[in-house]
Design an enzyme around this catalytic site. Structure first.
Site, PDB file in Angstrom:
ATOM      1  N   CYS A 156      -0.491   4.223   2.434  1.00 31.42           N
ATOM      2  CA  CYS A 156      -0.439   4.145   3.896  1.00 31.42           C
ATOM      3  C   CYS A 156       0.017   2.758   4.299  1.00 31.42           C
ATOM      4  CB  CYS A 156      -1.794   4.507   4.504  1.00 31.42           C
ATOM      5  SG  CYS A 156      -3.201   3.736   3.669  1.00 31.42           S
ATOM      6  N   SER A 157      -0.903   1.933   4.786  1.00 26.00           N
ATOM      7  CA  SER A 157      -0.489   0.605   5.254  1.00 26.00           C
ATOM      8  C   SER A 157      -1.623  -0.398   5.116  1.00 26.00           C
ATOM      9  CB  SER A 157      -0.047   0.692   6.708  1.00 26.00           C
ATOM     10  OG  SER A 157      -1.101   1.249   7.482  1.00 26.00           O
ATOM     11  N   CYS A 158      -2.492  -0.237   4.124  1.00 23.82           N
ATOM     12  CA  CYS A 158      -3.633  -1.137   3.921  1.00 23.82           C
ATOM     13  C   CYS A 158      -3.149  -2.584   3.877  1.00 23.82           C
ATOM     14  CB  CYS A 158      -4.362  -0.795   2.628  1.00 23.82           C
ATOM     15  SG  CYS A 158      -5.041   0.873   2.647  1.00 23.82           S
ATOM     16  N   CYS A 196       0.880  -1.171   0.000  1.00 23.36           N
ATOM     17  CA  CYS A 196       0.000   0.000   0.000  1.00 23.36           C
ATOM     18  C   CYS A 196       0.910   1.210   0.000  1.00 23.36           C
ATOM     19  CB  CYS A 196      -0.907   0.023   1.227  1.00 23.36           C
ATOM     20  SG  CYS A 196      -1.836   1.561   1.373  1.00 23.36           S
TER      21      CYS A 196
END
Lengths: 232, 105
Positions: A126-128, A123
């Protein structure tokens, strides 16, 4: 920290704690305190929830893959509708925590590796991460280093994980920038013929479902690599 | 909800549009051409969601989403992998435009 202890503190550099609090952390704390004040939940409710949520590991994903390897009908259902197929291993993707649907990750797709396509997830925004099936993401997955380099230099980054593919394999990066979350379904490795679903689950480790590793018959991540070598 | 403008296999170029506020369309895809490989449902666009317009009741606009597959060599100058390498990501319809027919396959 005062220097009142008499042992030597000069032996190593001080551990740099993160004193900087982000705006999101302030926001979370403010909302949490308001909710507690208004009696929506207690401090202990919050602690229990955090403890539980942080303990969710990748076993759900391992179950999905092992079941798909041994049951072609399930595999077809999993690839057609990941959200629905999750229920068969006891995961309600739309209500993973028992507190209602999460706002952001509501669609789940399983990416099938083949002899000619290797999938890997990232991602960049962000950090999906597919948390209901893989738990919390590893620290490196959330670093700008991994996020910005995987999309630009995927083969180099995979090589840093020890994974190499020749020119006959398409490396396909999936940047989960919107509402979908992805998990990789690796190929079943040689040497696992006749294995039970439970045996197979053990070798479908977290990294193989992110796509930075391939499952191997002699590696389960349940003990240190030195132990695995000793048993081999 | 709305009829889809693009079909599977269509060549599309991501708009190189201005973003004053929130978007989820990555800068590295802007102006790049790829192929529609999958449909996604109609979702509220993130440009609205960022302002609390999470659904139609609150003014969120739903729009068809697509999975776009790019060849890595089309995304990055001097890509160091192989020509067959790809990257997939999702885009809302407003961010896409039909690719210039001159764009090579």
């Amino acid at each position: 920290m005062s220097q009142t202890r008499d042992h030597d503190h000069d032996a190593h550099a001080p551990i740099q704690g993160s004193d900087q609090v982000s705006e999101f952390e302030i926001l979370e704390k403010a909302v949490r305190e308001l909710a507690i004040e208004k009696g929506l939940f207690s401090e202990e409710d919050h602690r229990r929830f955090s403890e539980w949520a942080e303990s969710i590991g990748p076993s759900g994903g391992s179950k999905l893959v092992a079941k798909a390897w041994t049951d072609p009908d399930f595999k077809a259902r999993l690839l057609a509708d990941g959200t629905e197929a999750c229920k068969e291993v006891g995961i309600d993707w739309l209500d993973p925590t028992g507190t209602g649907p999460p706002s952001d990750y509501t669609y789940f797709y399983v990416l099938q590796n083949t002899p000619t396509v290797h999938n890997v997830i990232v991602c960049t925004l962000c950090s999906c991460y597919p948390r209901p099936v893989l738990g919390m993401s590893p620290d490196w997955y959330r670093t700008p280093n991994y996020r910005r380099r995987l999309v630009r230099w995927p083969r180099e980054v995979l090589a840093e994980f020890g994974l190499h593919f020749g020119p006959d394999v398409e490396v396909r990066v999936h940047d989960s920038n919107q509402k979908s979350r992805f998990m990789v379904m690796p190929m079943r490795p040689e040497g696992t013929e006749g294995w039970t679903e439970e045996q197979l689950e053990a070798i479908v480790t977290r990294d193989t479902m992110i796509g930075v590793a391939l499952p191997q018959a002699d590696w389960t991540a349940s003990g240190p690599p030195s132990a695995a070598k000793a048993n081999a | 909800m709305s009829a889809r403008k693009y079909a599977i296999g269509d060549r599309v170029t991501v708009r190189d549009a201005t973003t004053l506020f929130h978007t989820r369309t990555q800068a590295f895809t802007r102006g790049r051409t790829g192929t529609i490989v999958e449909f996604r449902p109609d979702w509220v666009i993130p440009e609205d969601e960022a302002w609390g317009r999470d659904d139609a009741e609150r003014g969120g606009r739903y729009e068809p989403f697509y999975v776009v597959r790019f060849r890595q060599v089309d995304l990055w100058p001097n890509y160091t992998g192989f020509d067959i390498d790809t990257l997939e990501t999702e885009a809302s319809e407003r961010w896409l435009q039909p690719a210039d027919p001159e764009t090579k396959e």
